[in-house]
Design a protein around this motif. Structure first.
Motif, mmCIF file in Angstrom:
data_model
loop_
_atom_site.group_PDB
_atom_site.id
_atom_site.type_symbol
_atom_site.label_atom_id
_atom_site.label_comp_id
_atom_site.label_asym_id
_atom_site.label_seq_id
_atom_site.Cartn_x
_atom_site.Cartn_y
_atom_site.Cartn_z
ATOM 1 N N ARG A 8 35.262 28.017 -8.334
ATOM 2 C CA ARG A 8 36.305 27.172 -7.783
ATOM 3 C C ARG A 8 35.703 26.443 -6.589
ATOM 4 O O ARG A 8 34.766 26.934 -5.974
ATOM 5 N N PRO A 9 36.236 25.282 -6.202
ATOM 6 C CA PRO A 9 35.724 24.611 -5.002
ATOM 7 C C PRO A 9 35.848 25.527 -3.780
ATOM 8 O O PRO A 9 36.885 26.149 -3.560
ATOM 9 N N GLY A 10 34.765 25.639 -3.011
ATOM 10 C CA GLY A 10 34.750 26.480 -1.819
ATOM 11 C C GLY A 10 34.083 27.823 -2.021
ATOM 12 O O GLY A 10 33.764 28.512 -1.055
ATOM 13 N N VAL A 11 33.857 28.236 -3.286
ATOM 14 C CA VAL A 11 33.185 29.511 -3.553
ATOM 15 C C VAL A 11 31.718 29.395 -3.146
ATOM 16 O O VAL A 11 31.072 28.387 -3.422
ATOM 17 N N SER A 12 31.206 30.420 -2.470
ATOM 18 C CA SER A 12 29.811 30.413 -2.031
ATOM 19 C C SER A 12 28.991 31.357 -2.897
ATOM 20 O O SER A 12 29.393 32.494 -3.135
ATOM 21 N N ILE A 13 27.824 30.868 -3.364
ATOM 22 C CA ILE A 13 26.932 31.676 -4.184
ATOM 23 C C ILE A 13 25.531 31.654 -3.588
ATOM 24 O O ILE A 13 25.202 30.793 -2.780
ATOM 25 N N VAL A 14 24.722 32.628 -4.001
ATOM 26 C CA VAL A 14 23.323 32.678 -3.576
ATOM 27 C C VAL A 14 22.478 32.187 -4.741
ATOM 28 O O VAL A 14 22.566 32.699 -5.855
ATOM 29 N N LEU A 15 21.664 31.160 -4.475
ATOM 30 C CA LEU A 15 20.816 30.569 -5.499
ATOM 31 C C LEU A 15 19.459 30.291 -4.876
ATOM 32 O O LEU A 15 19.384 29.610 -3.853
ATOM 33 N N ASP A 16 18.406 30.829 -5.443
ATOM 34 C CA ASP A 16 17.042 30.645 -4.942
ATOM 35 C C ASP A 16 16.909 31.036 -3.470
ATOM 36 O O ASP A 16 16.238 30.362 -2.688
ATOM 37 N N GLY A 17 17.584 32.095 -3.054
ATOM 38 C CA GLY A 17 17.430 32.615 -1.698
ATOM 39 C C GLY A 17 18.207 31.882 -0.618
ATOM 40 O O GLY A 17 17.998 32.146 0.564
ATOM 41 N N SER A 18 19.099 30.952 -0.976
ATOM 42 C CA SER A 18 19.911 30.286 0.040
ATOM 43 C C SER A 18 21.358 30.181 -0.443
ATOM 44 O O SER A 18 21.645 30.353 -1.631
ATOM 45 N N VAL A 19 22.251 29.896 0.490
ATOM 46 C CA VAL A 19 23.683 29.858 0.187
ATOM 47 C C VAL A 19 24.090 28.451 -0.226
ATOM 48 O O VAL A 19 23.784 27.478 0.452
ATOM 49 N N TRP A 20 24.794 28.363 -1.359
ATOM 50 C CA TRP A 20 25.305 27.094 -1.880
ATOM 51 C C TRP A 20 26.807 27.215 -2.028
ATOM 52 O O TRP A 20 27.320 28.254 -2.456
ATOM 53 N N ARG A 21 27.533 26.157 -1.704
ATOM 54 C CA ARG A 21 28.987 26.135 -1.840
ATOM 55 C C ARG A 21 29.350 25.230 -3.006
ATOM 56 O O ARG A 21 28.827 24.127 -3.138
ATOM 57 N N ASN A 43 24.130 22.821 -0.397
ATOM 58 C CA ASN A 43 23.443 23.836 0.380
ATOM 59 C C ASN A 43 24.073 23.894 1.765
ATOM 60 O O ASN A 43 24.145 22.884 2.463
ATOM 61 N N VAL A 44 24.539 25.074 2.173
ATOM 62 C CA VAL A 44 25.243 25.216 3.440
ATOM 63 C C VAL A 44 24.297 25.001 4.625
ATOM 64 O O VAL A 44 24.682 24.420 5.626
ATOM 65 N N GLN A 45 23.024 25.434 4.492
ATOM 66 C CA GLN A 45 22.080 25.292 5.603
ATOM 67 C C GLN A 45 21.560 23.868 5.755
ATOM 68 O O GLN A 45 21.501 23.343 6.862
ATOM 69 N N THR A 46 21.174 23.225 4.659
ATOM 70 C CA THR A 46 20.514 21.921 4.747
ATOM 71 C C THR A 46 21.429 20.736 4.441
ATOM 72 O O THR A 46 21.115 19.618 4.807
ATOM 73 N N GLY A 47 22.528 20.975 3.729
ATOM 74 C CA GLY A 47 23.429 19.883 3.358
ATOM 75 C C GLY A 47 23.031 19.181 2.071
ATOM 76 O O GLY A 47 23.690 18.249 1.634
ATOM 77 N N LYS A 48 21.945 19.625 1.431
ATOM 78 C CA LYS A 48 21.471 19.022 0.184
ATOM 79 C C LYS A 48 22.487 19.269 -0.933
ATOM 80 O O LYS A 48 23.057 20.346 -1.037
ATOM 81 N N VAL A 49 22.711 18.257 -1.776
ATOM 82 C CA VAL A 49 23.652 18.359 -2.890
ATOM 83 C C VAL A 49 22.863 18.456 -4.195
ATOM 84 O O VAL A 49 21.876 17.750 -4.386
ATOM 85 N N LEU A 50 23.310 19.348 -5.087
ATOM 86 C CA LEU A 50 22.603 19.621 -6.332
ATOM 87 C C LEU A 50 23.607 19.710 -7.470
ATOM 88 O O LEU A 50 24.662 20.322 -7.327
ATOM 89 N N ASP A 51 23.284 19.081 -8.606
ATOM 90 C CA ASP A 51 24.077 19.241 -9.826
ATOM 91 C C ASP A 51 23.381 20.276 -10.691
ATOM 92 O O ASP A 51 22.197 20.137 -10.992
ATOM 93 N N LYS A 52 24.105 21.324 -11.076
ATOM 94 C CA LYS A 52 23.507 22.406 -11.862
ATOM 95 C C LYS A 52 24.475 22.829 -12.960
ATOM 96 O O LYS A 52 25.683 22.834 -12.762
ATOM 97 N N THR A 53 23.915 23.174 -14.103
ATOM 98 C CA THR A 53 24.704 23.618 -15.242
ATOM 99 C C THR A 53 24.456 25.101 -15.488
ATOM 100 O O THR A 53 23.314 25.553 -15.509
ATOM 101 N N PHE A 54 25.534 25.860 -15.663
ATOM 102 C CA PHE A 54 25.465 27.291 -15.956
ATOM 103 C C PHE A 54 26.084 27.536 -17.329
ATOM 104 O O PHE A 54 27.010 26.833 -17.732
#
Length: 185
Positions: A8-21, A43-54
């Motif tokens: 859901r929007p706002g959920v935080s996950i760990v991906l490649d050793g960093s936190v992504w929202r 990415n919560v630390q850097t602000g980078k945006v990523l499109d990923k498919t699960f």
């Protein structure tokens, strides 16, 4: 662990050793093949945006974030000293950890510090703050009709665009999210 079906929007996950929202998600069930979840992550630390498919039902580690209410007590060099409002313990954060919103931070202000383990991810300031104008061009009678703006420097050193009729010494309300003038206090 959290399933990709529960994103859901706002959920935080760990991906490649960093936190992504999770910013946005879309559950897709094509006519042929298995279902998948298309997400936009930030990415919560850097602000980078990523499109990923699960894959549908794929599990990823969920980030356990801790929100602590702290009060800014004073500045010492490049470090800002905060006091935990529950335990009264002192903590220090650098200007880089807080980011550009440090320009609205003044002594005595309460903020929410979001941590992942011992690492500070972000500092949430109140949505609006009331600050005094220390420098701006003087207002001229009749300036309310044009609707123009002028720069004003507030007590924390931040520059905000204000209407022409606002004068030095007035207290104004500022939206910290959009750097906008909201009104006089």
């Amino acid at each position: 662990m959290i399933s990709s079906n529960d994103f859901r929007p706002g959920v935080s996950i760990v991906l490649d050793g960093s936190v992504w929202r999770v910013i946005d998600f879309l559950h897709v069930k094509p006519g042929k093949g298995s279902a998948f979840v298309r997400t936009t992550l930030k990415n919560v630390q850097t602000g980078k945006v990523l499109d990923k498919t699960f894959r549908a039902g794929e599990t990823v580690p969920q980030a356990t974030l801790e929100k602590i209410t702290m009060q800014h007590t004073y500045k010492e060099g490049e470090e800002l000293v905060f006091m935990d409002m529950e335990t009264y313990e002192e903590g220090r954060l650098t200007v880089a950890e807080i980011g550009d919103r440090v320009k609205y931070l003044k002594e005595g202000m309460e903020v929410n510090v979001i941590r992942w383990g011992e690492q500070v991810l972000e500092v949430e300031l109140p949505n609006s703050v009331v600050l005094e104008i220390v420098q701006t061009d003087p207002g001229v009678k009749g300036d309310t009709a044009t609707g123009g703006t002028k720069p004003a420097i507030v007590e924390t050193g931040a520059t905000v665009m204000v209407p022409l009729f606002v004068t030095q010494g007035e207290r104004i309300k500022i939206d910290t999210r959009e750097d906008k003038y909201l009104g006089r206090e």
